[in-house]
Enzyme design. Sequence first.
Site, PDB file in Angstrom:
ATOM      1  N   ASN A 161       0.878  -1.175   0.000  1.00  0.00           N
ATOM      2  CA  ASN A 161       0.000   0.000   0.000  1.00  0.00           C
ATOM      3  C   ASN A 161       0.916   1.226   0.000  1.00  0.00           C
ATOM      4  O   ASN A 161       1.441   1.616   1.045  1.00  0.00           O
ATOM      5  CB  ASN A 161      -0.885  -0.045   1.250  1.00  0.00           C
ATOM      6  CG  ASN A 161      -1.872   1.110   1.292  1.00  0.00           C
ATOM      7  OD1 ASN A 161      -1.847   1.993   0.425  1.00  0.00           O
ATOM      8  ND2 ASN A 161      -2.727   1.116   2.294  1.00  0.00           N
ATOM      9  N   ARG A 163      -2.125  -1.961  -3.768  1.00  0.00           N
ATOM     10  CA  ARG A 163      -3.402  -1.300  -3.557  1.00  0.00           C
ATOM     11  C   ARG A 163      -3.450  -0.034  -4.401  1.00  0.00           C
ATOM     12  O   ARG A 163      -2.538   0.796  -4.351  1.00  0.00           O
ATOM     13  CB  ARG A 163      -3.551  -0.910  -2.085  1.00  0.00           C
ATOM     14  CG  ARG A 163      -4.833  -0.168  -1.851  1.00  0.00           C
ATOM     15  CD  ARG A 163      -4.901   0.410  -0.461  1.00  0.00           C
ATOM     16  NE  ARG A 163      -6.178   1.078  -0.275  1.00  0.00           N
ATOM     17  CZ  ARG A 163      -6.384   2.073   0.578  1.00  0.00           C
ATOM     18  NH1 ARG A 163      -5.397   2.511   1.332  1.00  0.00           N
ATOM     19  NH2 ARG A 163      -7.568   2.618   0.676  1.00  0.00           N
ATOM     20  N   HIS A 183     -13.122   1.609  -0.125  1.00  0.00           N
ATOM     21  CA  HIS A 183     -13.046   0.470   0.821  1.00  0.00           C
ATOM     22  C   HIS A 183     -13.536  -0.826   0.173  1.00  0.00           C
ATOM     23  O   HIS A 183     -13.918  -1.766   0.883  1.00  0.00           O
ATOM     24  CB  HIS A 183     -13.929   0.688   2.079  1.00  0.00           C
ATOM     25  CG  HIS A 183     -13.447   1.749   3.013  1.00  0.00           C
ATOM     26  ND1 HIS A 183     -14.318   2.535   3.731  1.00  0.00           N
ATOM     27  CD2 HIS A 183     -12.195   2.132   3.360  1.00  0.00           C
ATOM     28  CE1 HIS A 183     -13.618   3.382   4.485  1.00  0.00           C
ATOM     29  NE2 HIS A 183     -12.340   3.156   4.272  1.00  0.00           N
ATOM     30  N   ARG A 227     -14.069  13.585   8.613  1.00  0.00           N
ATOM     31  CA  ARG A 227     -14.742  13.928   7.349  1.00  0.00           C
ATOM     32  C   ARG A 227     -16.230  14.152   7.611  1.00  0.00           C
ATOM     33  O   ARG A 227     -16.832  13.439   8.406  1.00  0.00           O
ATOM     34  CB  ARG A 227     -14.591  12.805   6.323  1.00  0.00           C
ATOM     35  CG  ARG A 227     -13.182  12.621   5.841  1.00  0.00           C
ATOM     36  CD  ARG A 227     -13.127  11.574   4.729  1.00  0.00           C
ATOM     37  NE  ARG A 227     -11.825  10.946   4.726  1.00  0.00           N
ATOM     38  CZ  ARG A 227     -11.598   9.679   4.398  1.00  0.00           C
ATOM     39  NH1 ARG A 227     -12.594   8.893   4.022  1.00  0.00           N
ATOM     40  NH2 ARG A 227     -10.394   9.193   4.424  1.00  0.00           N
ATOM     41  N   GLU A 257      -7.628  -6.260   4.353  1.00  0.00           N
ATOM     42  CA  GLU A 257      -7.447  -5.829   2.958  1.00  0.00           C
ATOM     43  C   GLU A 257      -6.129  -6.340   2.381  1.00  0.00           C
ATOM     44  O   GLU A 257      -6.054  -6.690   1.208  1.00  0.00           O
ATOM     45  CB  GLU A 257      -7.506  -4.298   2.891  1.00  0.00           C
ATOM     46  CG  GLU A 257      -8.924  -3.782   3.104  1.00  0.00           C
ATOM     47  CD  GLU A 257      -8.972  -2.395   3.712  1.00  0.00           C
ATOM     48  OE1 GLU A 257      -8.561  -2.248   4.880  1.00  0.00           O
ATOM     49  OE2 GLU A 257      -9.408  -1.465   3.021  1.00  0.00           O
TER      50      GLU A 257
END
Length: 396
Positions: free
Chosen positions: A7, A88, A177, A236, A381
Amino acid sequence: MIILSINAGSSSLKFSIYKMPEEEKIASGLFERIGLNDSKYSIKYLNNKYEKEVLLENHVDAVLKLVEELINLKIITDIKDIEGIGNRVVQGGDKFFQSVIVDDKVIEGIKELYPLGPLHNPGAISGILAFKNILPNVKSVAVFDTSFHQTIEKENYLYPVPKKWYEDLSVRKYGFHGTSHRYLTDAICKELNNDNLKIITCHLGNGASISAIKDKKCIDTTMGFTPLAGIMMGSRSGNIDPSIVPYVMEKLNLNSQEMSNILNKQSGICAITDGIVDFRDLEVSYKKNESKAITALKMFTRRIVDFIASYYCLLNKADVIIFSAGIGENSSFAREQIISNLSMLDIYLDHEKNNNIEKGKINLISSDKSKVLVYVIPTDEELMIAKDTYNLIVNS
Ligand code: ADP
């Protein structure tokens, strides 16, 4: 087969190393502040943690160092042990429906999506190119956060705005996601031995999103054109009235970058509590009866409950609700707050089970009378990226 799951961000590179198909994680770590003065890295393997400060001018330096240390630490014996690299990539736009083996065309495709993923795709490309440089003969795979959501139908991914925004500017819901929502879907279908479930997955971390899934296909998700949309998050805003944006920009004389920064980094729970981002701190403050925390928690819960109820209708009932990620996996309190607002749908928790989660395992937490099964499932993930990489390489 040794597979690296990568990632890469603009100044960081996170990695996990798996032995596949055994799915055995043999090491993980992080290279930070790449290209800055005080770069450093840490590697975890077995029960050891190895940390070092070193000058890393770019991602190629980081990958060179990584390979060197893996051999030094005897995590691998030879550079040739590495047989696959999974990367990723956050934004796959509507170009990438699934994970793919990286070639020049794929690299061009990811670059063309820079305008839609300006904060993330350039970092991913730096990582991909660095590995291509150091390990030119090792197959590399791109795994996109958006691809699981590519099954969403037009009526759910289009925004009610001028058609040209979609046609000329690619303005639509992409969702994010996706690798996590897909992992959770696969895990529950395997657990219940049924691929035809109606599932609502709640990935509740600092960034958070909810998806509606039927027959292993995503029907809708809460994040949108960017990860700013949907439910309220740590910092957020999630969905707000869009008119607020030009109004406040004009009144406070903000440019678009400043506005975007406020909505992404100074909003959500952080804004309502005057600075709490971490959910653990919110829980502490709530339990001390502090009014800002109570309001923030009610807002956070309300928005999640609204989407779960909406997706319950969209799916024409649901079989399973899954909680995952930092908050979803660890906060029995958050799960309790959310599910206690869903009794009109005959969804109930078993409080004993909710409070006694077995970490790292699939946990059923709904009560016997609940019409919907509620699970806590740890997401992974990195493993999903390694699995896709392994499968694509073996079948190529
Ligand atoms: P991201 O990957 O988006 O940064 P994570 O999935 O790591 O997020 O989740 C981070 C969030 O999970 C933080 O808000 C953190 O407070 C919360 N969290 C982690 N552990 C716990 C816990 N034991 N109880 C409550 N919240 C927790």
